[in-house]
Motif scaffolding. Sequence first.
Motif, PDB file in Angstrom:
ATOM      1  N   GLY A  41     -29.129 -14.558 -14.919  1.00 37.12           N
ATOM      2  CA  GLY A  41     -28.907 -15.055 -16.153  1.00 37.12           C
ATOM      3  C   GLY A  41     -27.805 -16.119 -15.910  1.00 37.12           C
ATOM      4  N   PHE A  42     -26.886 -15.921 -15.024  1.00 40.49           N
ATOM      5  CA  PHE A  42     -25.753 -16.625 -14.727  1.00 40.49           C
ATOM      6  C   PHE A  42     -26.330 -17.908 -13.854  1.00 40.49           C
ATOM      7  CE2 PHE A  42     -22.443 -13.535 -15.773  1.00 40.49           C
ATOM      8  CZ  PHE A  42     -21.506 -14.243 -16.382  1.00 40.49           C
TER       9      PHE A  42
ATOM     10  N   PRO B  75     -30.447 -17.947  -3.553  1.00 40.13           N
ATOM     11  CA  PRO B  75     -31.214 -17.474  -2.559  1.00 40.13           C
ATOM     12  C   PRO B  75     -31.635 -16.149  -2.570  1.00 40.13           C
ATOM     13  CG  PRO B  75     -28.985 -17.659  -1.679  1.00 40.13           C
ATOM     14  CD  PRO B  75     -28.996 -18.189  -3.193  1.00 40.13           C
ATOM     15  N   ASP B  76     -32.480 -15.574  -1.899  1.00 43.51           N
ATOM     16  CA  ASP B  76     -33.056 -14.269  -1.750  1.00 43.51           C
ATOM     17  C   ASP B  76     -31.863 -13.274  -1.518  1.00 43.51           C
ATOM     18  OD1 ASP B  76     -35.501 -15.175  -2.485  1.00 43.51           O
ATOM     19  OD2 ASP B  76     -36.170 -14.977  -0.430  1.00 43.51           O
ATOM     20  N   ARG B  77     -30.971 -13.553  -0.600  1.00 36.67           N
ATOM     21  CA  ARG B  77     -30.035 -12.699  -0.363  1.00 36.67           C
ATOM     22  C   ARG B  77     -28.950 -12.308  -1.105  1.00 36.67           C
ATOM     23  NH1 ARG B  77     -28.833 -17.330   2.324  1.00 36.67           N
ATOM     24  NH2 ARG B  77     -26.608 -18.340   2.250  1.00 36.67           N
ATOM     25  N   GLY B  78     -28.966 -12.704  -2.325  1.00 40.91           N
ATOM     26  CA  GLY B  78     -27.923 -12.440  -3.468  1.00 40.91           C
ATOM     27  C   GLY B  78     -26.822 -13.514  -3.369  1.00 40.91           C
ATOM     28  N   GLY B  79     -26.302 -13.573  -4.533  1.00 40.21           N
ATOM     29  CA  GLY B  79     -25.174 -14.632  -4.723  1.00 40.21           C
ATOM     30  C   GLY B  79     -25.697 -15.903  -5.215  1.00 40.21           C
TER      31      GLY B  79
ATOM     32  N   ARG C 216     -25.176 -30.514   5.758  1.00 44.83           N
ATOM     33  CA  ARG C 216     -25.444 -29.715   4.498  1.00 44.83           C
ATOM     34  C   ARG C 216     -24.809 -28.320   4.992  1.00 44.83           C
ATOM     35  NH1 ARG C 216     -31.011 -31.130   2.162  1.00 44.83           N
ATOM     36  NH2 ARG C 216     -29.898 -32.672   0.483  1.00 44.83           N
ATOM     37  N   GLN C 217     -24.067 -27.711   4.021  1.00 39.02           N
ATOM     38  CA  GLN C 217     -23.448 -26.367   4.085  1.00 39.02           C
ATOM     39  C   GLN C 217     -23.723 -25.662   2.707  1.00 39.02           C
ATOM     40  OE1 GLN C 217     -21.942 -25.170   6.929  1.00 39.02           O
ATOM     41  NE2 GLN C 217     -21.749 -23.274   5.517  1.00 39.02           N
ATOM     42  N   THR C 218     -23.941 -24.419   3.115  1.00 37.60           N
ATOM     43  CA  THR C 218     -23.892 -23.532   1.608  1.00 37.60           C
ATOM     44  C   THR C 218     -22.629 -22.853   1.627  1.00 37.60           C
ATOM     45  OG1 THR C 218     -26.379 -23.455   1.937  1.00 37.60           O
ATOM     46  CG2 THR C 218     -25.451 -21.699   0.691  1.00 37.60           C
ATOM     47  N   ILE C 219     -22.049 -22.738   0.220  1.00 40.48           N
ATOM     48  CA  ILE C 219     -21.031 -22.061   0.044  1.00 40.48           C
ATOM     49  C   ILE C 219     -21.180 -21.421  -1.016  1.00 40.48           C
ATOM     50  CG2 ILE C 219     -19.969 -23.762  -1.143  1.00 40.48           C
ATOM     51  CD1 ILE C 219     -17.093 -22.810  -0.244  1.00 40.48           C
ATOM     52  N   ASP C 220     -20.714 -19.975  -1.230  1.00 42.84           N
ATOM     53  CA  ASP C 220     -20.794 -19.204  -2.288  1.00 42.84           C
ATOM     54  C   ASP C 220     -19.929 -19.859  -3.447  1.00 42.84           C
ATOM     55  OD1 ASP C 220     -20.372 -17.048  -4.509  1.00 42.84           O
ATOM     56  OD2 ASP C 220     -21.001 -15.583  -2.698  1.00 42.84           O
ATOM     57  N   VAL C 221     -20.282 -19.888  -4.605  1.00 41.98           N
ATOM     58  CA  VAL C 221     -19.855 -20.496  -5.790  1.00 41.98           C
ATOM     59  C   VAL C 221     -18.630 -19.789  -6.077  1.00 41.98           C
ATOM     60  CG1 VAL C 221     -20.105 -20.752  -8.229  1.00 41.98           C
ATOM     61  CG2 VAL C 221     -21.976 -21.387  -6.950  1.00 41.98           C
ATOM     62  N   LEU C 222     -18.504 -18.557  -5.907  1.00 42.04           N
ATOM     63  CA  LEU C 222     -17.202 -17.828  -5.887  1.00 42.04           C
ATOM     64  C   LEU C 222     -16.136 -18.265  -5.156  1.00 42.04           C
ATOM     65  CD1 LEU C 222     -18.509 -14.313  -6.124  1.00 42.04           C
ATOM     66  CD2 LEU C 222     -18.066 -15.640  -7.956  1.00 42.04           C
TER      67      LEU C 222
ATOM     68  N   ALA D 126     -16.657 -18.164 -15.790  1.00 46.68           N
ATOM     69  CA  ALA D 126     -17.123 -17.001 -16.558  1.00 46.68           C
ATOM     70  C   ALA D 126     -18.066 -16.209 -15.324  1.00 46.68           C
ATOM     71  CB  ALA D 126     -18.256 -17.437 -17.807  1.00 46.68           C
ATOM     72  N   TYR D 127     -18.748 -16.898 -14.453  1.00 44.32           N
ATOM     73  CA  TYR D 127     -19.371 -16.015 -13.491  1.00 44.32           C
ATOM     74  C   TYR D 127     -18.386 -15.338 -12.592  1.00 44.32           C
ATOM     75  CZ  TYR D 127     -21.981 -15.599  -9.163  1.00 44.32           C
ATOM     76  OH  TYR D 127     -22.503 -15.061  -7.719  1.00 44.32           O
ATOM     77  N   ARG D 128     -17.135 -16.248 -12.124  1.00 43.76           N
ATOM     78  CA  ARG D 128     -16.081 -15.594 -11.454  1.00 43.76           C
ATOM     79  C   ARG D 128     -15.422 -14.477 -12.056  1.00 43.76           C
ATOM     80  NH1 ARG D 128     -13.437 -21.301  -9.491  1.00 43.76           N
ATOM     81  NH2 ARG D 128     -14.962 -21.584  -7.577  1.00 43.76           N
ATOM     82  N   ARG D 129     -15.291 -14.517 -13.504  1.00 45.14           N
ATOM     83  CA  ARG D 129     -14.706 -13.258 -14.153  1.00 45.14           C
ATOM     84  C   ARG D 129     -15.931 -12.269 -14.049  1.00 45.14           C
ATOM     85  NH1 ARG D 129     -10.841 -12.410 -18.150  1.00 45.14           N
ATOM     86  NH2 ARG D 129     -11.533 -11.007 -19.903  1.00 45.14           N
ATOM     87  N   TRP D 130     -17.025 -12.470 -14.402  1.00 43.06           N
ATOM     88  CA  TRP D 130     -17.797 -11.451 -14.369  1.00 43.06           C
ATOM     89  C   TRP D 130     -18.060 -10.816 -13.002  1.00 43.06           C
ATOM     90  CZ3 TRP D 130     -22.514 -11.364 -11.475  1.00 43.06           C
ATOM     91  CH2 TRP D 130     -23.513 -10.470 -11.683  1.00 43.06           C
ATOM     92  N   SER D 131     -18.058 -11.317 -12.143  1.00 42.30           N
ATOM     93  CA  SER D 131     -18.158 -11.036 -10.574  1.00 42.30           C
ATOM     94  C   SER D 131     -16.870  -9.950 -10.183  1.00 42.30           C
ATOM     95  CB  SER D 131     -18.386 -12.005  -9.517  1.00 42.30           C
ATOM     96  OG  SER D 131     -17.203 -12.528  -9.293  1.00 42.30           O
ATOM     97  N   ARG D 132     -15.734  -9.794 -10.749  1.00 43.49           N
ATOM     98  CA  ARG D 132     -14.781  -9.140 -10.158  1.00 43.49           C
ATOM     99  C   ARG D 132     -15.196  -7.773 -10.451  1.00 43.49           C
ATOM    100  NH1 ARG D 132      -9.831 -11.815 -13.477  1.00 43.49           N
ATOM    101  NH2 ARG D 132     -10.824 -13.911 -13.220  1.00 43.49           N
TER     102      ARG D 132
END
Length: 98
Positions: free
Chosen positions: A24-25, A54-58, A69-75, A92-98
């Motif tokens: 959803g996020f 990605p499949d690995r979550g996050g 190219r580099q991938t970084i967690d949105v958090l 909002a995603y950062r707040r939810w993920s805590r």
Amino acid sequence: MALLDEMIAEATVDAYGEDEQLVGFYTLLDEHVAVPFQTVVLGVDVTVERIDLPDRGGIMAICSRGGDRQTIDVLDLPLPDPPPAGADWIEAYRRWSR
């Protein structure tokens, strides 16, 4: 904070479990965060090209500089000042993920 709580409720409505809430996020970030945008990661100017789930979550930001190219967690993604349109969804995603 109330606005972020409302956004969290919107992202997670009808979601069963954390995996569905993450989707959803991702959907709302993909729809609302204006990409591409410029930011600085570890002192290096990069372009955030897109948001990915990605499949690995996050939820990940796909960043580029030149041909690299580099991938970084949105958090962990530092937002520029001013932030791109829709960056409130990242907050909002950062707040939810805590």
